[in-house]
Each structure stands twice: as structure tokens, then as C-alpha cells.
Design an enzyme around this catalytic site. Structure first.
Site, PDB file in Angstrom:
ATOM      1  N   ASP A  30       2.098  10.673   8.721  1.00  0.00           N
ATOM      2  CA  ASP A  30       2.489  11.716   7.381  1.00  0.00           C
ATOM      3  C   ASP A  30       2.459  12.775   7.806  1.00  0.00           C
ATOM      4  O   ASP A  30       1.479  13.683   8.573  1.00  0.00           O
ATOM      5  CB  ASP A  30       1.602  11.216   6.358  1.00  0.00           C
ATOM      6  CG  ASP A  30       1.681  11.663   5.220  1.00  0.00           C
ATOM      7  OD1 ASP A  30       1.809  12.669   4.897  1.00  0.00           O
ATOM      8  OD2 ASP A  30       2.140  10.699   4.197  1.00  0.00           O
ATOM      9  N   ILE A  31       3.594  13.835   7.095  1.00  0.00           N
ATOM     10  CA  ILE A  31       3.457  15.111   7.382  1.00  0.00           C
ATOM     11  C   ILE A  31       2.617  16.113   6.695  1.00  0.00           C
ATOM     12  O   ILE A  31       2.446  17.264   6.802  1.00  0.00           O
ATOM     13  CB  ILE A  31       4.949  15.603   7.297  1.00  0.00           C
ATOM     14  CG1 ILE A  31       5.239  15.484   5.720  1.00  0.00           C
ATOM     15  CG2 ILE A  31       5.959  15.287   8.071  1.00  0.00           C
ATOM     16  CD1 ILE A  31       6.917  16.277   5.495  1.00  0.00           C
ATOM     17  N   ASN A  85       1.764   2.924  -3.209  1.00  0.00           N
ATOM     18  CA  ASN A  85       1.959   3.374  -4.751  1.00  0.00           C
ATOM     19  C   ASN A  85       3.051   2.761  -5.038  1.00  0.00           C
ATOM     20  O   ASN A  85       4.182   2.747  -4.569  1.00  0.00           O
ATOM     21  CB  ASN A  85       2.050   4.690  -4.558  1.00  0.00           C
ATOM     22  CG  ASN A  85       0.785   5.549  -3.896  1.00  0.00           C
ATOM     23  OD1 ASN A  85      -0.361   5.198  -4.116  1.00  0.00           O
ATOM     24  ND2 ASN A  85       1.091   6.819  -3.544  1.00  0.00           N
ATOM     25  N   GLU A  93       6.407   8.491  -4.647  1.00  0.00           N
ATOM     26  CA  GLU A  93       7.494   9.422  -4.672  1.00  0.00           C
ATOM     27  C   GLU A  93       8.621   8.933  -4.044  1.00  0.00           C
ATOM     28  O   GLU A  93       9.696   9.783  -4.174  1.00  0.00           O
ATOM     29  CB  GLU A  93       6.622  10.602  -3.662  1.00  0.00           C
ATOM     30  CG  GLU A  93       5.705  11.191  -4.693  1.00  0.00           C
ATOM     31  CD  GLU A  93       5.025  12.554  -3.869  1.00  0.00           C
ATOM     32  OE1 GLU A  93       5.369  12.710  -2.913  1.00  0.00           O
ATOM     33  OE2 GLU A  93       3.838  12.845  -4.326  1.00  0.00           O
ATOM     34  N   VAL A  94       8.695   8.329  -2.738  1.00  0.00           N
ATOM     35  CA  VAL A  94       9.979   7.606  -2.129  1.00  0.00           C
ATOM     36  C   VAL A  94       9.976   6.336  -2.726  1.00  0.00           C
ATOM     37  O   VAL A  94       9.135   5.269  -2.440  1.00  0.00           O
ATOM     38  CB  VAL A  94       9.789   7.999  -0.476  1.00  0.00           C
ATOM     39  CG1 VAL A  94      10.745   7.288   0.228  1.00  0.00           C
ATOM     40  CG2 VAL A  94       9.312   9.343  -0.200  1.00  0.00           C
ATOM     41  N   HIS A  98       6.294   1.638   1.296  1.00  0.00           N
ATOM     42  CA  HIS A  98       5.739   2.006   2.555  1.00  0.00           C
ATOM     43  C   HIS A  98       4.092   1.858   2.078  1.00  0.00           C
ATOM     44  O   HIS A  98       3.680   1.900   0.917  1.00  0.00           O
ATOM     45  CB  HIS A  98       6.179   3.223   2.942  1.00  0.00           C
ATOM     46  CG  HIS A  98       5.949   4.550   1.629  1.00  0.00           C
ATOM     47  ND1 HIS A  98       6.716   4.426   0.692  1.00  0.00           N
ATOM     48  CD2 HIS A  98       4.986   5.498   1.736  1.00  0.00           C
ATOM     49  CE1 HIS A  98       6.305   5.525  -0.111  1.00  0.00           C
ATOM     50  NE2 HIS A  98       5.281   6.038   0.401  1.00  0.00           N
ATOM     51  N   HIS A 100       0.282   3.557   3.198  1.00  0.00           N
ATOM     52  CA  HIS A 100      -0.499   4.600   4.080  1.00  0.00           C
ATOM     53  C   HIS A 100      -1.430   3.926   4.580  1.00  0.00           C
ATOM     54  O   HIS A 100      -2.279   3.270   4.037  1.00  0.00           O
ATOM     55  CB  HIS A 100      -0.840   5.634   2.902  1.00  0.00           C
ATOM     56  CG  HIS A 100       0.002   6.246   2.191  1.00  0.00           C
ATOM     57  ND1 HIS A 100       0.391   7.686   2.295  1.00  0.00           N
ATOM     58  CD2 HIS A 100       0.998   6.050   0.980  1.00  0.00           C
ATOM     59  CE1 HIS A 100       1.617   8.037   1.575  1.00  0.00           C
ATOM     60  NE2 HIS A 100       1.738   6.806   0.690  1.00  0.00           N
TER      61      HIS A 100
END
Length: 109
Positions: A30-31, A85, A93-94, A98, A100
Site C-alpha cells: 500500500d502506498i 471495505n 475507494e477503488v 481488494h 488489506h
């Protein structure tokens, strides 16, 4: 439909630090990490939200959990969180599912 940032990463249009990949998933760092170890486990199949998962996708979801086990062993972490999420109201958000993978938390003494 516009390609998600994750699709663009998988197609090498956007660079990412890859930790693991196979024919079903890619795992990137993760960035904006929220833990000492913060990875994103992303299926190659673009499914918008967890609510869009179908019966045929269930083996893929199981595979994601197996990948989390593999990462924990590889990174030698004793515990981790696996977070998804779902939907805008759930903090997504995307819109390409996915998970985490968060680890490296240490208990204060």
C-alpha cells in the site's frame, strides 16, 4: 467501463511494489500504509464490490484467504488483519475488490 488503478497496475501501466503474484491475484504494498506491514491482495478478476461476488467467484475468495496465510508465513508475522471495505458507505475507494493485509502491530509492555 474505465479501468481501475489496480487493473492498470496489473497491466504494468502504473508501477507498484509487488510482494506476490500468481494467476489469480497480485499482492502489492500500500502506498499509504496504516500498519508496519500493509499489503493489498487484489484479484485479477475485476469485481466491483464484495456485494458483486457470485457463486462462481467463491473459489477465488477462498484463494485470497490462502494467499493471506502464505504472506503471513513468508513475512513471519504471528497475526494479521484482513480487511475489505465494501461500497462507498463502507469506505471503499477503488471499486475493484481488494483486501488489506495489515500486520506488524506490537503489544506495548
Amino acid at each position: 467501463m474505465e479501468k481501475s488503478i489496480f487493473t492498470r497496475i496489473m497491466e504494468k501501466e502504473i508501477p507498484a511494489r509487488v510482494e506476490y503474484e500468481d494467476e489469480q491475484v497480485i499482492v502489492i504494498h500500500d502506498i499509504a500504509p496504516k500498519a508496519p506491514v500493509h499489503l493489498l491482495i487484489i484479484p485479477r478478476k475485476p469485481i466491483p464490490t464484495l456485494m458483486d461476488v457470485t457463486e462462481e467467484d467463491l473459489p477465488l475468495i477462498g484463494h485470497i484467504h490462502r494467499v493471506a496465510q502464505t504472506l503471513a508465513k513468508k513475512l513471519e508475522v504471528k497475526g494479521f488483519r484482513l480487511v475489505n471495505n465494501c461500497g462507498k458507505e463502507g469506505g471503499q475507494e477503488v471499486f475493484h475488490i481488494h483486501y488489506h493485509f495489515l500486520a506488524g502491530f506490537h503489544e506495548e509492555k
